[in-house]
Motif scaffolding. Sequence first.
Motif, short mmCIF file in Angstrom:
data_model
loop_
_atom_site.label_atom_id
_atom_site.label_comp_id
_atom_site.label_asym_id
_atom_site.label_seq_id
_atom_site.Cartn_x
_atom_site.Cartn_y
_atom_site.Cartn_z
N GLN A 293 0.87 -1.12 -0.12
CA GLN A 293 -0.02 0.06 -0.06
C GLN A 293 0.83 1.34 0.01
N LYS A 294 1.96 1.14 0.41
CA LYS A 294 2.92 2.39 0.48
C LYS A 294 3.39 2.71 -1.00
N ALA A 295 3.54 3.83 -1.11
CA ALA A 295 3.76 4.44 -2.58
C ALA A 295 5.52 3.87 -3.05
N ASP A 296 6.13 3.48 -2.14
CA ASP A 296 7.47 3.11 -2.51
C ASP A 296 7.84 1.54 -2.61
N GLN A 297 6.78 0.67 -1.87
CA GLN A 297 6.76 -0.80 -1.66
C GLN A 297 5.92 -1.58 -2.33
N LEU A 298 6.81 -2.77 -2.48
CA LEU A 298 5.86 -4.10 -2.91
C LEU A 298 5.77 -4.94 -1.87
N PRO A 299 5.14 -6.11 -2.24
CA PRO A 299 4.75 -7.04 -1.23
C PRO A 299 6.13 -7.80 -0.39
N GLY A 300 5.98 -7.79 0.97
CA GLY A 300 7.15 -8.45 1.57
C GLY A 300 8.19 -7.45 1.95
N TYR A 301 7.87 -6.15 2.08
CA TYR A 301 8.87 -5.32 2.37
C TYR A 301 9.80 -4.86 1.16
N ARG A 302 9.39 -5.48 -0.10
CA ARG A 302 10.26 -5.26 -1.02
C ARG A 302 10.16 -3.67 -1.52
N MET A 303 11.35 -3.03 -1.95
CA MET A 303 11.28 -1.62 -2.53
C MET A 303 10.76 -1.78 -4.15
N LEU A 304 9.96 -0.97 -4.46
CA LEU A 304 9.50 -0.64 -5.83
C LEU A 304 10.74 -0.32 -6.54
N ALA A 305 11.51 0.36 -6.33
CA ALA A 305 12.86 1.04 -7.23
C ALA A 305 13.85 -0.09 -7.27
N ASP A 306 13.75 -1.23 -6.56
CA ASP A 306 15.06 -2.28 -6.59
C ASP A 306 14.53 -3.28 -7.94
N PRO A 307 15.39 -3.24 -8.90
CA PRO A 307 15.21 -4.18 -10.06
C PRO A 307 14.77 -5.65 -9.66
N ALA A 308 15.80 -6.20 -8.67
CA ALA A 308 15.64 -7.67 -8.33
C ALA A 308 13.83 -7.84 -7.65
N ALA A 309 13.70 -6.70 -6.85
CA ALA A 309 12.40 -6.98 -6.19
C ALA A 309 11.01 -6.52 -7.21
N ARG A 310 11.13 -5.85 -8.29
CA ARG A 310 10.37 -5.79 -9.14
C ARG A 310 10.24 -6.99 -10.28
N ALA A 311 11.32 -7.67 -10.26
CA ALA A 311 11.62 -8.72 -11.11
C ALA A 311 10.60 -10.10 -10.34
N HIS A 312 10.96 -10.00 -9.17
CA HIS A 312 10.43 -11.38 -8.31
C HIS A 312 8.75 -11.03 -8.34
N VAL A 313 8.29 -9.92 -7.80
CA VAL A 313 6.76 -9.62 -7.78
C VAL A 313 6.15 -9.73 -9.09
N ALA A 314 6.93 -9.20 -10.14
CA ALA A 314 6.33 -9.14 -11.76
C ALA A 314 6.21 -10.64 -11.83
N ALA A 315 6.99 -11.57 -11.48
CA ALA A 315 6.87 -12.85 -12.17
C ALA A 315 5.82 -13.59 -11.28
N VAL A 316 5.37 -13.32 -10.08
CA VAL A 316 4.40 -13.86 -9.42
C VAL A 316 3.06 -13.63 -9.89
N TRP A 317 3.01 -11.99 -10.47
CA TRP A 317 1.76 -11.13 -10.90
C TRP A 317 1.46 -11.69 -12.42
N GLY A 318 2.73 -12.15 -12.94
CA GLY A 318 2.50 -12.59 -14.37
C GLY A 318 2.47 -11.70 -15.47
N VAL A 319 3.28 -10.72 -14.98
CA VAL A 319 3.58 -9.31 -15.98
C VAL A 319 4.98 -8.89 -16.27
N ASP A 320 5.14 -7.96 -17.11
CA ASP A 320 6.60 -7.82 -17.37
C ASP A 320 6.86 -6.72 -16.29
N PRO A 321 8.12 -6.87 -15.87
CA PRO A 321 8.71 -6.10 -14.75
C PRO A 321 8.64 -4.48 -15.21
#
Length: 713
Positions: free
Chosen positions: A346-374
Amino acid sequence: MSLPVLTHCPYCSLQCGMTVAARAEDDGGGWEVEGANFPTNRGGLCEKGRSSAELLAHPDRLTTPLVRDSRREPFREATWDEALDRVATALRDTQQRYGADAAGLFGGGGMTNEKAYQAGKFVRVALRSASIDYNGRFCMSSAAAAATKAFGVDRGMPFPLADIARADTVLLVGSNPGDTMPPAMRWFAAGRERGATHLVVDPRYTASAAAADVHLQPVPGTDLALANGLLHLAIKHRLVDTAYVAERTTGWDAVRRAMRQYWPDRVERITGVPVRVMERAVRLLAESRATMILSGRGAEQHAHGSDTALAWINLALALGLPGRPYSGWATMTGQGNGQGGREHGQKADQLPGYRMLADPAARAHVAAVWGVDPDELPRPGVSAYEMLDRLGTDGGVRALMVMASNVVVSAPRADHVRERLGALDLLVVSDLFLSETAALADVVLPCTQWAEEEGTMTNVEGRVLRRRRAVEAPDGVRSDLDVLADLAGRLGRGQYFSADPQTVFDELRRASAGGKADYAGISWARIEAERGVFWPCPDEDHPGTPRMFRGAGEGAERSSTRGYFATPDGRARFHVVHHREPAETPDGEYPYRLTTGRSRAHYQSGTQTRRTKALLDAEPEPVVEIHPDLAARLGVADGADVLLRSRRGRARMRARLASTIRADTVFAPFHWAGEQTINALTNPALDPASRMPEFKVCAVDITAAPAGEDTTA
């Protein structure tokens, strides 16, 4: 009476266990609740929990969508198809005209983990927008920022609540659980029965202070100076745990040098706390076998709140507390899902699991779970108040959804926020009742409430627990989870969303896997069997982590990362932080300090508690606490109406003379609306790290209120 269903209270972060059962018709019908023997509350409930069944059949309950064709016209009832088609069309049109970020969502810390997760995913996947934040930014963000800097992870309370009973010394800083979470006081009382010593830092002599042995009463906004002053004394008297500091921390030398500036006489002049009281306090903290420092919003809701939390963490680290049995630093989370609500997107800079939205590895992990391109995921957006401040402007949000929040009452500079909401092209509010924010909306969506839904919550301890459906929702009411999935379908992205809470939770587990708030090993079945599971829990064979930061061989769980703490080298970080004046200090025009907070009978914006008869009977209106000496200078009698005025707005309340508050400070609760909206006065100055507004201190003028004057004009 029907068989009782075990679930959890709809209010604060204790998430007390309770049962809900339907009464027989010949016994008056309706529902009743009783406290359950859950580890957090062991059968205890406060008056809010005991009266919560009143909400289940409340006559004000919304049961059908409301729309209006213009802001000048009244609401009319609509079908769900009409309401959601209107929302989806407006969101799509707004984004085509102004860009993806012109559509956004403002969430809440009371939503289940599943709904908080789905809200973040909806904005990033269905809207492809950066515009999301939530009311937890007004609550826990400074403590979260500080804990992340110091320990590498934010779990507000890194040990079970029951550990408080085993501590020999407890310091409460800007927290008043005696009024805000009364069932927690059983653990404080159990400690005192064992001979524990308790200290409270608060400008008011609160219920918690009355139960303590030592009360430190600082000027509002000076808690950081007090923490540094105590650390100075700890260094002076050789009370620092040098072995712990050497083995488990980094950055100490710089902090030790900086503390030379906080000699006792100077700190007394800044804070108003006598040197002799500081001397006694630091010895009690340092010479105890097991010591806890627990902070709350009183210390954190400031423009320098994250630095203040770091100052208290510095003191805890210097005394060797984090990781020791029945010791450490913790923050008392306030909202019902204040912990889980800030972990999963819910926070503007975060992804699930306290991952940070600006982190490429975090984006890749969550995007893979969601089935979208990072690359489809947006970049970080702006914080809660910044979003509200820019509503309807170029570059700001033009179409806003609000869920589980009443920002017209809860946001700082509330009159300005009301104006900005009026500048939107579309305002959609999901709520149980027609809140003050919902009353301004174009579309109002009736949602399920606590006893009508399934899901999980994460309480003050980091314990993930089950919310169970005990009551069927009224016809025409839908879950926010279902609404978001339906809207995603109308926006052409429905294949990515489910309305089933267990399916969503299982996806949340995968999205959080490997993150700091790792839920991968937590299933609904485990929660049922174990009465809650503490995160991090990386796999189903992991026992969960009731106590964090404990070293190998100490009889408790070790951090899942190298070393004691969740930092790259396993060491906690000291930080040099210095006292700064609040963003606004008293002057000739506004000569007094206002501080705000919760009262015992009410909760958050009051949308629920101001509709509960038992709570209104206990506290029918707000009062502003004024010291008798100040009241005498103002010519204000006990029970008289007063006007409070700041540079941003004004409010009218009844005065209560109270010798328990500082003579230069007044206190008012923030649960009320209309001319009693105290957040019309509060200062939106933001902490640079957490973006927390400075709720806890602003400069005000106080005068006797002429009879019948309309302060809302």
